[in-house]
Scaffold this motif. Sequence first.
Motif, mmCIF file in Angstrom:
data_model
loop_
_atom_site.group_PDB
_atom_site.id
_atom_site.type_symbol
_atom_site.label_atom_id
_atom_site.label_comp_id
_atom_site.label_asym_id
_atom_site.label_seq_id
_atom_site.Cartn_x
_atom_site.Cartn_y
_atom_site.Cartn_z
ATOM 1 N N THR A 47 45.892 46.624 47.256
ATOM 2 C CA THR A 47 46.642 45.820 46.467
ATOM 3 C C THR A 47 47.179 47.179 45.292
ATOM 4 O OG1 THR A 47 45.816 44.001 46.889
ATOM 5 C CG2 THR A 47 47.083 44.054 44.821
ATOM 6 N N PRO A 48 48.150 47.577 45.124
ATOM 7 C CA PRO A 48 48.397 48.444 43.968
ATOM 8 C C PRO A 48 48.535 47.601 42.776
ATOM 9 C CG PRO A 48 50.714 47.479 45.060
ATOM 10 C CD PRO A 48 49.495 47.032 45.994
ATOM 11 N N THR A 49 48.333 48.482 41.574
ATOM 12 C CA THR A 49 48.339 47.862 40.299
ATOM 13 C C THR A 49 49.763 47.912 39.838
ATOM 14 O OG1 THR A 49 48.278 50.080 39.300
ATOM 15 C CG2 THR A 49 46.459 48.936 39.497
ATOM 16 N N THR A 50 50.366 46.775 39.243
ATOM 17 C CA THR A 50 51.615 46.540 38.965
ATOM 18 C C THR A 50 51.911 46.418 37.423
ATOM 19 O OG1 THR A 50 51.483 44.323 39.359
ATOM 20 C CG2 THR A 50 52.207 45.751 40.914
ATOM 21 N N GLY A 51 53.038 46.678 36.868
ATOM 22 C CA GLY A 51 53.214 46.319 35.753
ATOM 23 C C GLY A 51 53.822 47.463 34.817
ATOM 24 N N PRO A 56 50.754 47.475 26.169
ATOM 25 C CA PRO A 56 49.521 47.862 26.004
ATOM 26 C C PRO A 56 48.724 46.549 26.604
ATOM 27 C CG PRO A 56 50.658 47.983 23.846
ATOM 28 C CD PRO A 56 51.722 47.651 24.922
ATOM 29 N N ALA A 57 49.275 45.363 26.823
ATOM 30 C CA ALA A 57 48.615 44.366 27.406
ATOM 31 C C ALA A 57 48.362 44.464 28.934
ATOM 32 C CB ALA A 57 49.400 43.149 27.434
ATOM 33 N N ILE A 58 49.083 45.319 29.573
ATOM 34 C CA ILE A 58 49.010 45.586 31.003
ATOM 35 C C ILE A 58 47.791 46.771 31.202
ATOM 36 C CG2 ILE A 58 50.261 46.770 33.001
ATOM 37 C CD1 ILE A 58 51.272 43.918 32.410
ATOM 38 N N HIS A 62 44.671 46.646 33.065
ATOM 39 C CA HIS A 62 44.293 47.456 34.301
ATOM 40 C C HIS A 62 42.841 48.290 33.932
ATOM 41 C CE1 HIS A 62 48.351 48.131 35.959
ATOM 42 N NE2 HIS A 62 48.145 46.847 36.032
ATOM 43 N N LEU A 63 42.610 48.489 32.710
ATOM 44 C CA LEU A 63 41.200 49.347 32.309
ATOM 45 C C LEU A 63 39.993 48.125 32.420
ATOM 46 C CD1 LEU A 63 42.472 51.179 28.889
ATOM 47 C CD2 LEU A 63 41.765 52.035 31.306
ATOM 48 N N ARG A 85 36.914 43.474 24.649
ATOM 49 C CA ARG A 85 38.373 43.678 23.970
ATOM 50 C C ARG A 85 39.301 43.676 25.008
ATOM 51 N NH1 ARG A 85 36.932 48.299 20.359
ATOM 52 N NH2 ARG A 85 35.958 48.994 22.055
ATOM 53 N N LEU A 86 38.885 44.246 26.324
ATOM 54 C CA LEU A 86 39.765 44.620 27.448
ATOM 55 C C LEU A 86 40.317 43.276 28.308
ATOM 56 C CD1 LEU A 86 38.560 47.956 28.602
ATOM 57 C CD2 LEU A 86 40.271 47.490 27.103
ATOM 58 N N ASP A 87 39.430 42.321 28.101
ATOM 59 C CA ASP A 87 39.681 41.010 29.031
ATOM 60 C C ASP A 87 40.760 40.325 28.470
ATOM 61 O OD1 ASP A 87 39.426 38.818 30.381
ATOM 62 O OD2 ASP A 87 37.272 38.509 29.894
ATOM 63 N N THR A 88 41.740 40.300 29.219
ATOM 64 C CA THR A 88 43.018 39.580 28.871
ATOM 65 C C THR A 88 43.260 38.254 29.604
ATOM 66 O OG1 THR A 88 44.349 40.875 30.824
ATOM 67 C CG2 THR A 88 44.183 41.793 28.384
ATOM 68 N N ARG A 89 42.316 37.876 29.916
ATOM 69 C CA ARG A 89 42.334 36.273 30.875
ATOM 70 C C ARG A 89 42.432 35.491 29.646
ATOM 71 N NH1 ARG A 89 37.120 35.859 33.686
ATOM 72 N NH2 ARG A 89 36.411 36.952 32.250
ATOM 73 N N GLU A 90 43.253 34.380 29.961
ATOM 74 C CA GLU A 90 43.561 33.316 28.936
ATOM 75 C C GLU A 90 42.207 32.492 28.483
ATOM 76 O OE1 GLU A 90 46.229 30.831 30.421
ATOM 77 O OE2 GLU A 90 47.660 32.176 30.929
ATOM 78 N N ASP A 91 41.279 32.540 29.487
ATOM 79 C CA ASP A 91 40.035 31.802 29.008
ATOM 80 C C ASP A 91 39.023 32.594 28.193
ATOM 81 O OD1 ASP A 91 39.174 33.014 31.055
ATOM 82 O OD2 ASP A 91 38.004 31.655 32.193
ATOM 83 N N ALA A 92 39.373 33.955 28.084
ATOM 84 C CA ALA A 92 38.253 34.787 27.399
ATOM 85 C C ALA A 92 38.975 34.707 25.902
ATOM 86 C CB ALA A 92 38.632 36.289 27.981
ATOM 87 N N ALA A 93 37.768 34.661 25.335
ATOM 88 C CA ALA A 93 38.071 34.783 23.628
ATOM 89 C C ALA A 93 36.927 35.402 22.826
ATOM 90 C CB ALA A 93 38.605 33.385 23.036
#
Length: 93
Positions: A47-51, A56-58, A62-63, A85-93
């Motif tokens: 599966t390739p990375t996309t975006g 910066p969010a993408i 990926h990081l 700080r790199l976690d961009t999932r909605e439930d991560a805060a």
Amino acid sequence: PLLQLRWLRLVVDEGHELVGGDGDLEQATSSFIAELFAERRWVVSGTPTTGDVDDPAIVRSHLYQLQKLLKWLRHPRYGLDADPRLDTREDAA
């Protein structure tokens, strides 16, 4: 019994699924696989990375995924706990 075996090689296909599974089954599977002892760990993913790499969010997403994979692979230098700080999932805060 599987957790008592010492594997020479552990190969996980669809390795991108190891990272950030939202469901209970995905998280349980990732945790179980992480507990298996293996002298060598391989991750396979077609599966390739996309975006947009200029977004910066993408880039953070990926990081974060790369960091989680390196942790699962138990890389001696970069396989540390993922930076939240790199976690961009909605439930991560």
